[in-house]
Motif scaffolding. Sequence first.
Motif, mmCIF file in Angstrom:
data_model
loop_
_atom_site.group_PDB
_atom_site.id
_atom_site.type_symbol
_atom_site.label_atom_id
_atom_site.label_comp_id
_atom_site.label_asym_id
_atom_site.label_seq_id
_atom_site.Cartn_x
_atom_site.Cartn_y
_atom_site.Cartn_z
ATOM 1 N N GLN A 102 0.839 -1.199 0.000
ATOM 2 C CA GLN A 102 0.000 0.000 0.000
ATOM 3 C C GLN A 102 0.881 1.258 0.000
ATOM 4 O O GLN A 102 1.837 1.357 0.753
ATOM 5 C CB GLN A 102 -0.907 0.015 1.240
ATOM 6 C CG GLN A 102 -1.924 -1.121 1.264
ATOM 7 C CD GLN A 102 -2.914 -1.034 0.112
ATOM 8 O OE1 GLN A 102 -3.491 0.022 -0.142
ATOM 9 N NE2 GLN A 102 -3.098 -2.151 -0.593
ATOM 10 N N ILE A 103 0.498 2.216 -0.845
ATOM 11 C CA ILE A 103 1.252 3.462 -0.945
ATOM 12 C C ILE A 103 0.749 4.452 0.102
ATOM 13 O O ILE A 103 -0.461 4.669 0.246
ATOM 14 C CB ILE A 103 1.116 4.087 -2.345
ATOM 15 C CG1 ILE A 103 1.655 3.123 -3.404
ATOM 16 C CG2 ILE A 103 1.854 5.423 -2.416
ATOM 17 C CD1 ILE A 103 3.117 2.802 -3.275
ATOM 18 N N ILE A 104 1.673 5.026 0.828
ATOM 19 C CA ILE A 104 1.358 6.066 1.815
ATOM 20 C C ILE A 104 1.876 7.382 1.261
ATOM 21 O O ILE A 104 3.073 7.550 1.043
ATOM 22 C CB ILE A 104 2.010 5.746 3.165
ATOM 23 C CG1 ILE A 104 1.482 4.395 3.672
ATOM 24 C CG2 ILE A 104 1.745 6.851 4.174
ATOM 25 C CD1 ILE A 104 2.363 3.737 4.679
ATOM 26 N N ASP A 105 0.965 8.307 1.017
ATOM 27 C CA ASP A 105 1.311 9.537 0.290
ATOM 28 C C ASP A 105 0.676 10.729 1.001
ATOM 29 O O ASP A 105 -0.432 11.150 0.689
ATOM 30 C CB ASP A 105 0.808 9.419 -1.157
ATOM 31 C CG ASP A 105 1.153 10.622 -2.010
ATOM 32 O OD1 ASP A 105 1.936 11.471 -1.548
ATOM 33 O OD2 ASP A 105 0.627 10.713 -3.138
ATOM 34 N N TYR A 106 1.392 11.293 1.971
ATOM 35 C CA TYR A 106 0.862 12.404 2.760
ATOM 36 C C TYR A 106 0.864 13.733 1.989
ATOM 37 O O TYR A 106 0.109 14.643 2.336
ATOM 38 C CB TYR A 106 1.701 12.599 4.024
ATOM 39 C CG TYR A 106 1.685 11.438 4.980
ATOM 40 C CD1 TYR A 106 0.512 11.021 5.604
ATOM 41 C CD2 TYR A 106 2.865 10.749 5.284
ATOM 42 C CE1 TYR A 106 0.516 9.963 6.504
ATOM 43 C CE2 TYR A 106 2.879 9.691 6.184
ATOM 44 C CZ TYR A 106 1.690 9.302 6.784
ATOM 45 O OH TYR A 106 1.688 8.251 7.674
ATOM 46 N N PHE A 107 1.681 13.849 0.952
ATOM 47 C CA PHE A 107 1.922 15.164 0.337
ATOM 48 C C PHE A 107 1.550 15.224 -1.147
ATOM 49 O O PHE A 107 2.047 16.067 -1.889
ATOM 50 C CB PHE A 107 3.390 15.559 0.529
ATOM 51 C CG PHE A 107 3.865 15.421 1.945
ATOM 52 C CD1 PHE A 107 3.431 16.303 2.923
ATOM 53 C CD2 PHE A 107 4.715 14.385 2.314
ATOM 54 C CE1 PHE A 107 3.847 16.176 4.244
ATOM 55 C CE2 PHE A 107 5.138 14.243 3.625
ATOM 56 C CZ PHE A 107 4.705 15.139 4.601
ATOM 57 N N ASN A 108 0.685 14.298 -1.568
ATOM 58 C CA ASN A 108 0.186 14.275 -2.957
ATOM 59 C C ASN A 108 1.305 14.091 -3.985
ATOM 60 O O ASN A 108 1.271 14.672 -5.071
ATOM 61 C CB ASN A 108 -0.598 15.559 -3.268
ATOM 62 C CG ASN A 108 -1.854 15.691 -2.422
ATOM 63 O OD1 ASN A 108 -2.600 14.721 -2.237
ATOM 64 N ND2 ASN A 108 -2.076 16.866 -1.876
ATOM 65 N N GLY A 109 2.256 13.256 -3.632
ATOM 66 C CA GLY A 109 3.345 12.979 -4.561
ATOM 67 C C GLY A 109 2.889 12.262 -5.820
ATOM 68 O O GLY A 109 3.419 12.513 -6.910
ATOM 69 N N GLN A 110 1.880 11.362 -5.693
ATOM 70 C CA GLN A 110 1.386 10.645 -6.870
ATOM 71 C C GLN A 110 0.752 11.602 -7.875
ATOM 72 O O GLN A 110 0.936 11.452 -9.089
ATOM 73 C CB GLN A 110 0.371 9.584 -6.444
ATOM 74 C CG GLN A 110 0.981 8.442 -5.656
ATOM 75 C CD GLN A 110 -0.043 7.424 -5.230
ATOM 76 O OE1 GLN A 110 -0.301 6.441 -5.927
ATOM 77 N NE2 GLN A 110 -0.649 7.647 -4.061
ATOM 78 N N LYS A 111 0.048 12.606 -7.370
ATOM 79 C CA LYS A 111 -0.561 13.594 -8.254
ATOM 80 C C LYS A 111 0.514 14.406 -8.978
ATOM 81 O O LYS A 111 0.400 14.681 -10.180
ATOM 82 C CB LYS A 111 -1.459 14.530 -7.447
ATOM 83 C CG LYS A 111 -2.193 15.570 -8.283
ATOM 84 C CD LYS A 111 -3.107 16.428 -7.426
ATOM 85 C CE LYS A 111 -3.817 17.476 -8.274
ATOM 86 N NZ LYS A 111 -4.718 18.328 -7.446
#
Length: 402
Positions: A102-111
């Motif tokens: 599971q990806i944990i992305d607190y800072f919208n890195g995927q976007k």
Amino acid sequence: MEIYLVGGSVRDKLLGKKPNDLDYVVVGSSRSELLDLGYQAVGRDFEVFLKNGHEYALARTEKSTGKSYTDFECEYEQVSLYDDLSRRDLTINAMAEDQNGQIIDYFNGQKDLENKILRHINNAFCDDPLRVLRVARFAAELEFRVDERTLELMTNMVACGMLEHLKPERVWMESQKALASNNPRRFFEVLDSCNALELVFPELYALKDIEQPAQYHPEGDAWVHTLLVLDEISKYTDDPVTRFGALVHDIGKSIEPMHAHCENGAKIVKQMAKRLKLPRKYKEIGVLAARYHMYYHKLDELRASTILKWFALARAYRNTPRFEQLLLISLSDNNGRGKGPKSKPKQGLEKIKIILAMITEINNIDYPKLRSQANNQSHFLQLIHRERLAIVKRKQKGLEDL
């Protein structure tokens, strides 16, 4: 204790690339616990732990204590995954993957990955001056654009003099990676856009606004030409050494008179190599490119004896692979002229092929046989020169047919 894959490893996986290294962060543990579990502690500045060929680091926060990128105090007590990721430079480098994938992305890195944006996480970005070069390098490697607010922070860091404390080795480490990237010119363009180019590479910055003869260089000033040549060489090779030679081939044009730019360029490259503590192979190709790239352009009008002189000066017989680098740089120089006169790609490569065939045939001369025919050393050298001249003249006919 929880273990997460973090940073560039997660970024590269999401981009569909195979990560070069797998980096893990350990949350809820301690140094003593990891050692008890069989992890091996290594590293002097930032301690990490090795196990099964992978690198693990305890989750930490950092506090800047000075102007250098090494001036930090680290805290390891009660540090969460969020705390650890928030100290990183860019959103795309601040994602984690748990052991279930599971990806944990607190800072919208995927976007930001989807939109191809390089964006800082918070103002702690300014604590590390090396990040200015890292952002420029990522722009070159990933061909992403830099967020306006991030670029503004970078510009302020330059204006405050933060980059003046960077060690030459660190500057070159990022530069070398950028030269090997998909789009190396972006590295220098980003540095220029935040006013860092003049500070980090003053020798290159000096090429800006240097006018060139319009009949040979309709593309613009010497800096525009340099970037076009860097584009051209990148079509032929991803070798950072050869690309560096292309980058500095015209570096002497910043000094008058223009007709002396080859010799002036060689001197500047030597100074630049000393300042940045460049590896020897970069210095050598830089000096070679600056000093001898013009022979290639005049090949059609050169006498065979002058071509032999070029071979000797450039040490083509002793180091043919490096001389081949020079030829690619010269071809790229010829084609980096915007809408000016160019060689067709196949024609230029065929020209290089003929020149290298001259070198090969000269290296394969039966020198023992010539020595046996010679009356003395002087006669022996005359026979060698005569044989080499014959080879060059014969191969020149192939150049005339191009």
